[in-house]
Scaffold this motif. Structure first.
Motif, PDB file in Angstrom:
ATOM      1  N   ASN A 152       4.074  -1.908   2.089  1.00 42.39           N
ATOM      2  CA  ASN A 152       3.729  -3.110   1.331  1.00 42.39           C
ATOM      3  C   ASN A 152       4.947  -3.782   0.727  1.00 42.39           C
ATOM      4  O   ASN A 152       4.896  -4.298  -0.395  1.00 42.39           O
ATOM      5  CB  ASN A 152       2.754  -2.744   0.203  1.00 42.39           C
ATOM      6  CG  ASN A 152       1.317  -3.065   0.548  1.00 42.39           C
ATOM      7  OD1 ASN A 152       0.419  -2.800  -0.237  1.00 42.39           O
ATOM      8  ND2 ASN A 152       1.077  -3.643   1.715  1.00 42.39           N
ATOM      9  N   ALA A 157       6.220  -7.347   5.440  1.00 43.02           N
ATOM     10  CA  ALA A 157       5.799  -8.750   5.545  1.00 43.02           C
ATOM     11  C   ALA A 157       6.547  -9.458   6.659  1.00 43.02           C
ATOM     12  O   ALA A 157       5.959 -10.247   7.417  1.00 43.02           O
ATOM     13  CB  ALA A 157       6.021  -9.460   4.213  1.00 43.02           C
ATOM     14  N   THR A 160       5.284  -8.380  10.150  1.00 43.90           N
ATOM     15  CA  THR A 160       3.940  -8.929  10.338  1.00 43.90           C
ATOM     16  C   THR A 160       4.023 -10.401  10.710  1.00 43.90           C
ATOM     17  O   THR A 160       3.364 -10.875  11.648  1.00 43.90           O
ATOM     18  CB  THR A 160       3.113  -8.754   9.049  1.00 43.90           C
ATOM     19  OG1 THR A 160       2.972  -7.357   8.764  1.00 43.90           O
ATOM     20  CG2 THR A 160       1.744  -9.386   9.190  1.00 43.90           C
ATOM     21  N   VAL A 193      -2.139  -4.432   7.704  1.00 45.94           N
ATOM     22  CA  VAL A 193      -1.039  -3.983   6.848  1.00 45.94           C
ATOM     23  C   VAL A 193      -1.601  -3.019   5.806  1.00 45.94           C
ATOM     24  O   VAL A 193      -2.478  -3.393   5.017  1.00 45.94           O
ATOM     25  CB  VAL A 193      -0.353  -5.177   6.152  1.00 45.94           C
ATOM     26  CG1 VAL A 193       0.858  -4.698   5.348  1.00 45.94           C
ATOM     27  CG2 VAL A 193       0.074  -6.223   7.188  1.00 45.94           C
ATOM     28  N   GLY A 195      -1.265  -0.553   2.550  1.00 48.33           N
ATOM     29  CA  GLY A 195      -0.528  -0.225   1.337  1.00 48.33           C
ATOM     30  C   GLY A 195      -1.039   1.070   0.735  1.00 48.33           C
ATOM     31  O   GLY A 195      -2.246   1.216   0.511  1.00 48.33           O
ATOM     32  N   PRO A 199      -3.133  -3.280  -5.173  1.00 47.07           N
ATOM     33  CA  PRO A 199      -2.517  -4.614  -5.142  1.00 47.07           C
ATOM     34  C   PRO A 199      -1.539  -4.855  -6.283  1.00 47.07           C
ATOM     35  O   PRO A 199      -0.575  -5.597  -6.122  1.00 47.07           O
ATOM     36  CB  PRO A 199      -3.723  -5.560  -5.232  1.00 47.07           C
ATOM     37  CG  PRO A 199      -4.851  -4.729  -5.741  1.00 47.07           C
ATOM     38  CD  PRO A 199      -4.598  -3.344  -5.262  1.00 47.07           C
ATOM     39  N   ALA A 202       1.929  -3.487  -5.196  1.00 48.31           N
ATOM     40  CA  ALA A 202       2.539  -3.933  -3.942  1.00 48.31           C
ATOM     41  C   ALA A 202       3.988  -4.362  -4.187  1.00 48.31           C
ATOM     42  O   ALA A 202       4.304  -4.974  -5.201  1.00 48.31           O
ATOM     43  CB  ALA A 202       1.748  -5.093  -3.353  1.00 48.31           C
ATOM     44  N   PHE A 204       5.856  -6.403  -2.256  1.00 47.15           N
ATOM     45  CA  PHE A 204       6.253  -7.719  -1.765  1.00 47.15           C
ATOM     46  C   PHE A 204       6.835  -8.556  -2.903  1.00 47.15           C
ATOM     47  O   PHE A 204       6.379  -8.466  -4.040  1.00 47.15           O
ATOM     48  CB  PHE A 204       5.040  -8.511  -1.254  1.00 47.15           C
ATOM     49  CG  PHE A 204       4.194  -7.840  -0.224  1.00 47.15           C
ATOM     50  CD1 PHE A 204       4.688  -7.559   1.025  1.00 47.15           C
ATOM     51  CD2 PHE A 204       2.863  -7.523  -0.503  1.00 47.15           C
ATOM     52  CE1 PHE A 204       3.898  -6.964   1.990  1.00 47.15           C
ATOM     53  CE2 PHE A 204       2.060  -6.935   0.450  1.00 47.15           C
ATOM     54  CZ  PHE A 204       2.575  -6.648   1.701  1.00 47.15           C
ATOM     55  N   LEU A 209       4.821 -12.751   0.109  1.00 48.99           N
ATOM     56  CA  LEU A 209       3.366 -12.666   0.185  1.00 48.99           C
ATOM     57  C   LEU A 209       2.756 -14.047   0.400  1.00 48.99           C
ATOM     58  O   LEU A 209       1.841 -14.227   1.218  1.00 48.99           O
ATOM     59  CB  LEU A 209       2.836 -12.033  -1.105  1.00 48.99           C
ATOM     60  CG  LEU A 209       1.327 -11.780  -1.177  1.00 48.99           C
ATOM     61  CD1 LEU A 209       0.867 -10.889  -0.032  1.00 48.99           C
ATOM     62  CD2 LEU A 209       0.971 -11.136  -2.528  1.00 48.99           C
ATOM     63  N   ASN A 248       1.506 -11.522  -7.715  1.00 52.33           N
ATOM     64  CA  ASN A 248       0.954 -10.960  -6.483  1.00 52.33           C
ATOM     65  C   ASN A 248      -0.546 -10.721  -6.598  1.00 52.33           C
ATOM     66  O   ASN A 248      -1.313 -11.003  -5.664  1.00 52.33           O
ATOM     67  CB  ASN A 248       1.664  -9.652  -6.134  1.00 52.33           C
ATOM     68  CG  ASN A 248       3.040  -9.868  -5.548  1.00 52.33           C
ATOM     69  OD1 ASN A 248       3.432 -11.000  -5.251  1.00 52.33           O
ATOM     70  ND2 ASN A 248       3.794  -8.794  -5.380  1.00 52.33           N
ATOM     71  N   LEU A 270      -4.872  -7.435   5.057  1.00 58.68           N
ATOM     72  CA  LEU A 270      -4.127  -6.665   4.069  1.00 58.68           C
ATOM     73  C   LEU A 270      -5.059  -5.629   3.461  1.00 58.68           C
ATOM     74  O   LEU A 270      -6.093  -5.963   2.879  1.00 58.68           O
ATOM     75  CB  LEU A 270      -3.569  -7.586   2.976  1.00 58.68           C
ATOM     76  CG  LEU A 270      -2.644  -8.716   3.427  1.00 58.68           C
ATOM     77  CD1 LEU A 270      -2.144  -9.500   2.215  1.00 58.68           C
ATOM     78  CD2 LEU A 270      -1.463  -8.168   4.217  1.00 58.68           C
ATOM     79  N   PHE A 272      -5.386  -2.080   0.962  1.00 57.59           N
ATOM     80  CA  PHE A 272      -4.730  -1.404  -0.156  1.00 57.59           C
ATOM     81  C   PHE A 272      -5.383  -0.058  -0.412  1.00 57.59           C
ATOM     82  O   PHE A 272      -6.517   0.209   0.008  1.00 57.59           O
ATOM     83  CB  PHE A 272      -4.784  -2.277  -1.412  1.00 57.59           C
ATOM     84  CG  PHE A 272      -4.031  -3.561  -1.258  1.00 57.59           C
ATOM     85  CD1 PHE A 272      -2.649  -3.589  -1.449  1.00 57.59           C
ATOM     86  CD2 PHE A 272      -4.678  -4.729  -0.877  1.00 57.59           C
ATOM     87  CE1 PHE A 272      -1.936  -4.768  -1.272  1.00 57.59           C
ATOM     88  CE2 PHE A 272      -3.974  -5.904  -0.702  1.00 57.59           C
ATOM     89  CZ  PHE A 272      -2.601  -5.924  -0.909  1.00 57.59           C
TER      90      PHE A 272
END
Length: 459
Positions: A152, A157, A160, A193, A195, A199, A202, A204, A209, A248, A270, A272
């Motif tokens: 994550n 990112a 992806t 994706v 994680g 969230p 994360a 990112f 994101l 995020n 996504l 999590f």
């Protein structure tokens, strides 16, 4: 008779090394700097790591050039420190040595099936599509319908996004030609994706994101239930969470509230609180088994993802890209902290095995602090190391090298690495790559033989 100018070797010509060189010139001025690099080209992850559709970041190479090579720093490429020249060689020829070698290897998952064909480190995929000469030979099978990216962070990112970008957009970038040919024929329709944590945790940046949610013809899906914060995460976000973490969470809630776009030809999901427990397949990857996690607090108050043993699912896929962290590798004859995979240091001064400062040895970047932060983090990090080095120069703590003058080092390289690449050689490579491009920033040479041949052509 005037004292000879201090001579500093910076091992690694990536962003950390470039920031260190520029900072040293600003702080000390009258110093000779050589950038030693294993590859025939400078700028490290700026050339070989930043995603090709992020050209605004890649343009930093022009800034690095103005601040270093254009101000007299020498580039000595295709020189592998520890192989072609030793740490002891550098200490004999330089007043100080700064190690800026980064974190070159990825962390393993440690699960069954991790080595099946179709399972790759995300760093390998990144290096392949960016034209790194050590990775151009890799064979990525993108004829499958679904890929799973584990991690994550920003690299997750990036890979992806590259998998989901239409060929027309990639064709305007500096993506390597061999990768562009494969990506044009990609049949991947969905990227999942995963994680490990929730969230709120994360890794990112919000910009990365947000970019995932702005892709044309891509349906970004986030399950509402997976962005609902548990009580521990809510408390953590309110009391300890960063501005980025709060942004995020809001972005992910917005994504989850969006209606599906079933007409989009490609999809990103996504997920999590999910960890891989096994990769399955007969001869190559066919599926990945994942387990649900929950957030718990350790005794010291930090958060961890704890598996919920009875809750597993299987996702069919044909490609797995692992992006779960990076590790530096030890440098010959230089102390190394195996636990944290860094050079032991205080404010950039490398420490010996007895805990004392090694005179004249410094470090910067990921090999100094571990693989954390974004590209710009290296600038602040370099300032700390440069301050320490300049203080040592001014206090007289650094003895002049036994072999003073550039001529002695040049003679050594002529003997051991006669095909090393100079600034002029790099300029020839750079000019050739830019001249090949019509509607692209550059068309990269991606083999060492091509790079070295072009470097030799400068004469």
């Amino acid at each position: 008779m005037a004292e000879p100018r201090p001579r500093v070797a910076i091992v690694g010509a990536g962003p950390a090394g470039a920031f260190a060189a520029a900072g040293l010139l600003r702080a000390a001025g009258d110093v000779e700097i050589d950038l030693l690099e294993r590859l025939p080209t400078p700028w490290g992850l700026l050339r070989g790591g930043v995603a090709p559709d992020h050209q605004e970041i890649k343009r930093l190479e022009d800034t690095f050039d103005r601040q270093t090579l254009a101000r007299g720093c020498r580039f000595l490429g295709h020189v592998d420190v520890g192989v072609d020249v030793t740490h002891a060689d550098l200490m004999r020829h330089y007043t100080a040595v700064i190690y800026a070698t980064g974190a070159q290897t990825d962390k393993a998952l440690g699960i069954p099936g991790e080595d099946l064909p179709g399972s790759w480190a995300a760093t390998e995929f990144v290096a392949w599509y960016n034209g790194h000469p050590d990775y151009r030979h890799l064979d990525f099978d993108l004829s499958v319908g679904r890929a799973v990216v584990i991690g994550n962070g920003n690299v997750a990112a990036d890979v992806t996004r590259v998998l989901m970008l239409p060929p027309g957009e990639l064709e305007r970038t500096d993506v390597a030609d061999h990768a562009l040919d494969v990506l044009r024929d990609s049949r991947i329709e969905e990227v999942v994706v995963l994680g490990r944590r929730g969230p709120a945790q994360a890794a990112f940046t919000s910009a990365e994101l947000r970019d995932l949610g702005r892709m044309d013809a891509v349906d970004l899906r986030v399950d509402r239930s997976e962005v609902e914060l548990d009580p521990i995460s809510r408390e953590w976000l309110a009391e300890e969470g960063t501005f980025t973490a709060r942004c995020n969470v809001e972005l992910l809630r917005d994504f989850a509230a969006q209606p599906p776009n079933p007409g989009a030809p490609r999809r990103i999901r996504l997920r999590f609180l999910r960890s891989p427990v096994a990769i399955r397949g007969s001869g190559r990857i066919e599926a990945i088994e994942i387990q649900r996690n929950e957030i718990a607090r350790r005794d010291d108050g930090t958060l961890r993802a704890r598996p919920v043993e009875e809750d597993t699912e299987t996702i069919e896929c044909g490609l797995v890209l692992r992006s779960v962290g990076y590790r530096a590798v030890p440098l010959p004859d230089v102390p190394f902290d195996e636990r944290y995979s860094v050079l032991p240091n205080e404010a950039g001064r490398v420490l010996g095995t007895d805990g004392g400062v090694l005179p004249g040895v410094y470090t910067v970047g990921w090999i100094k602090r571990g693989p954390t932060g974004i590209l710009g983090t290296n600038k602040r990090d370099a300032e700390e190391t440069v301050t320490a080095l300049v203080d040592d120069l001014r206090s007289g703590a650094l003895a002049p090298p036994a072999r003073s003058g550039r001529e002695a080092l040049d003679a050594l390289l002529s003997e051991r690495k006669p095909d090393h690449v100079t600034v002029e050689g790099w300029r020839a490579i750079d000019a050739h790559e830019r001249a090949r491009a019509e509607h692209r920033p550059r068309v990269k040479l991606t083999s060492r033989d091509e790079l070295l041949a072009r470097a030799r052509s400068e004469g």
